[in-house]
Scaffold this motif. Structure first.
Motif, PDB file in Angstrom:
ATOM      1  N   ILE A 143       0.809  -1.226   0.000  1.00 60.37           N
ATOM      2  CA  ILE A 143       0.000   0.000   0.000  1.00 60.37           C
ATOM      3  C   ILE A 143       0.840   1.273   0.000  1.00 60.37           C
ATOM      4  O   ILE A 143       0.362   2.316  -0.397  1.00 60.37           O
ATOM      5  N   GLY A 144       2.066   1.211   0.456  1.00 62.03           N
ATOM      6  CA  GLY A 144       2.935   2.377   0.420  1.00 62.03           C
ATOM      7  C   GLY A 144       2.947   3.143   1.734  1.00 62.03           C
ATOM      8  O   GLY A 144       2.095   2.965   2.606  1.00 62.03           O
ATOM      9  N   LYS A 145       3.919   4.011   1.856  1.00 57.82           N
ATOM     10  CA  LYS A 145       4.180   4.723   3.103  1.00 57.82           C
ATOM     11  C   LYS A 145       3.071   5.698   3.490  1.00 57.82           C
ATOM     12  O   LYS A 145       2.616   5.724   4.634  1.00 57.82           O
ATOM     13  N   LYS A 146       2.606   6.496   2.548  1.00 55.87           N
ATOM     14  CA  LYS A 146       1.605   7.517   2.873  1.00 55.87           C
ATOM     15  C   LYS A 146       0.256   6.901   3.207  1.00 55.87           C
ATOM     16  O   LYS A 146      -0.445   7.371   4.097  1.00 55.87           O
ATOM     17  N   ARG A 147      -0.112   5.829   2.516  1.00 57.27           N
ATOM     18  CA  ARG A 147      -1.363   5.153   2.853  1.00 57.27           C
ATOM     19  C   ARG A 147      -1.252   4.472   4.208  1.00 57.27           C
ATOM     20  O   ARG A 147      -2.232   4.376   4.941  1.00 57.27           O
ATOM     21  N   CYS A 148      -0.056   3.974   4.556  1.00 50.89           N
ATOM     22  CA  CYS A 148       0.161   3.372   5.882  1.00 50.89           C
ATOM     23  C   CYS A 148      -0.087   4.390   6.985  1.00 50.89           C
ATOM     24  O   CYS A 148      -0.664   4.058   8.028  1.00 50.89           O
ATOM     25  N   GLU A 149       0.344   5.615   6.759  1.00 50.72           N
ATOM     26  CA  GLU A 149       0.119   6.665   7.748  1.00 50.72           C
ATOM     27  C   GLU A 149      -1.367   6.913   7.955  1.00 50.72           C
ATOM     28  O   GLU A 149      -1.828   7.075   9.082  1.00 50.72           O
ATOM     29  N   VAL A 150      -2.129   6.904   6.877  1.00 53.01           N
ATOM     30  CA  VAL A 150      -3.577   7.103   6.977  1.00 53.01           C
ATOM     31  C   VAL A 150      -4.225   5.932   7.710  1.00 53.01           C
ATOM     32  O   VAL A 150      -5.079   6.127   8.582  1.00 53.01           O
ATOM     33  N   VAL A 151      -3.808   4.715   7.392  1.00 53.12           N
ATOM     34  CA  VAL A 151      -4.358   3.529   8.057  1.00 53.12           C
ATOM     35  C   VAL A 151      -4.019   3.546   9.544  1.00 53.12           C
ATOM     36  O   VAL A 151      -4.865   3.251  10.391  1.00 53.12           O
ATOM     37  N   GLU A 152      -2.790   3.905   9.877  1.00 51.64           N
ATOM     38  CA  GLU A 152      -2.395   3.971  11.285  1.00 51.64           C
ATOM     39  C   GLU A 152      -3.165   5.043  12.043  1.00 51.64           C
ATOM     40  O   GLU A 152      -3.468   4.877  13.221  1.00 51.64           O
ATOM     41  N   LEU A 153      -3.512   6.135  11.379  1.00 51.96           N
ATOM     42  CA  LEU A 153      -4.358   7.153  12.017  1.00 51.96           C
ATOM     43  C   LEU A 153      -5.744   6.603  12.320  1.00 51.96           C
ATOM     44  O   LEU A 153      -6.323   6.897  13.370  1.00 51.96           O
ATOM     45  N   MET A 154      -6.276   5.799  11.422  1.00 48.18           N
ATOM     46  CA  MET A 154      -7.598   5.216  11.640  1.00 48.18           C
ATOM     47  C   MET A 154      -7.571   4.151  12.745  1.00 48.18           C
ATOM     48  O   MET A 154      -8.571   3.903  13.396  1.00 48.18           O
ATOM     49  N   LEU A 155      -6.413   3.544  12.958  1.00 47.08           N
ATOM     50  CA  LEU A 155      -6.261   2.513  13.983  1.00 47.08           C
ATOM     51  C   LEU A 155      -5.701   3.071  15.290  1.00 47.08           C
ATOM     52  O   LEU A 155      -5.232   2.307  16.136  1.00 47.08           O
ATOM     53  N   ARG A 156      -5.777   4.364  15.466  1.00 44.70           N
ATOM     54  CA  ARG A 156      -5.139   5.038  16.586  1.00 44.70           C
ATOM     55  C   ARG A 156      -5.500   4.447  17.945  1.00 44.70           C
ATOM     56  O   ARG A 156      -4.643   4.174  18.759  1.00 44.70           O
ATOM     57  N   ASP A 157      -6.755   4.216  18.259  1.00 44.06           N
ATOM     58  CA  ASP A 157      -7.179   3.730  19.571  1.00 44.06           C
ATOM     59  C   ASP A 157      -7.613   2.264  19.543  1.00 44.06           C
ATOM     60  O   ASP A 157      -8.287   1.808  20.463  1.00 44.06           O
ATOM     61  N   PHE A 158      -7.223   1.541  18.522  1.00 47.60           N
ATOM     62  CA  PHE A 158      -7.630   0.152  18.383  1.00 47.60           C
ATOM     63  C   PHE A 158      -6.727  -0.752  19.205  1.00 47.60           C
ATOM     64  O   PHE A 158      -5.514  -0.584  19.213  1.00 47.60           O
ATOM     65  N   GLN A 159      -7.333  -1.713  19.911  1.00 47.49           N
ATOM     66  CA  GLN A 159      -6.568  -2.694  20.652  1.00 47.49           C
ATOM     67  C   GLN A 159      -6.996  -4.083  20.209  1.00 47.49           C
ATOM     68  O   GLN A 159      -8.172  -4.430  20.285  1.00 47.49           O
ATOM     69  N   LEU A 160      -6.032  -4.870  19.757  1.00 46.33           N
ATOM     70  CA  LEU A 160      -6.314  -6.215  19.262  1.00 46.33           C
ATOM     71  C   LEU A 160      -6.631  -7.129  20.439  1.00 46.33           C
ATOM     72  O   LEU A 160      -5.921  -7.138  21.434  1.00 46.33           O
ATOM     73  N   SER A 161      -7.724  -7.881  20.334  1.00 44.69           N
ATOM     74  CA  SER A 161      -8.115  -8.784  21.412  1.00 44.69           C
ATOM     75  C   SER A 161      -7.290 -10.066  21.350  1.00 44.69           C
ATOM     76  O   SER A 161      -6.872 -10.516  20.285  1.00 44.69           O
TER      77      SER A 161
END
Length: 94
Positions: free
Chosen positions: A74-92
């Protein structure tokens, strides 16, 4: 007189991709749609959280960061957007 009719661009995104490469393609398409304002932030965030919840083994590596295959696809810039969307996510742990 002929009039041009513009129909709204619809994005076909799979909710249940079978492979990591297909998951990366779907994230890439959704990210591009979000960046070009064809998908609003709420819908994009729900999609990313759905992938993280139900397809966490494909999306994340053993260390908890994004899967290297996904990052490369997906590339670096899209990774940044995805990581922003996953900001408060905690994997169970299950």
């Amino acid at each position: 007189m002929v009039q041009k009719r513009y129909k709204k661009y619809e994005i076909d995104i799979l909710r249940n991709p079978k492979t990591v490469k297909l998951l990366a393609e779907q994230i890439k398409a959704a990210s591009d749609a979000y960046i070009s304002k064809q998908m609003n932030e709420k819908v994009f965030q729900e999609l990313i959280l759905l992938y993280a919840t139900y397809h966490g083994k494909k999306l994340f590596s053993a260390s908890g960061s994004l899967n290297p295959t996904v990052i490369n696809r997906i590339g670096k810039k899209r990774c940044e957007v995805v990581e922003l969307m996953l900001r408060d996510f905690q994997l169970s742990i299950t």
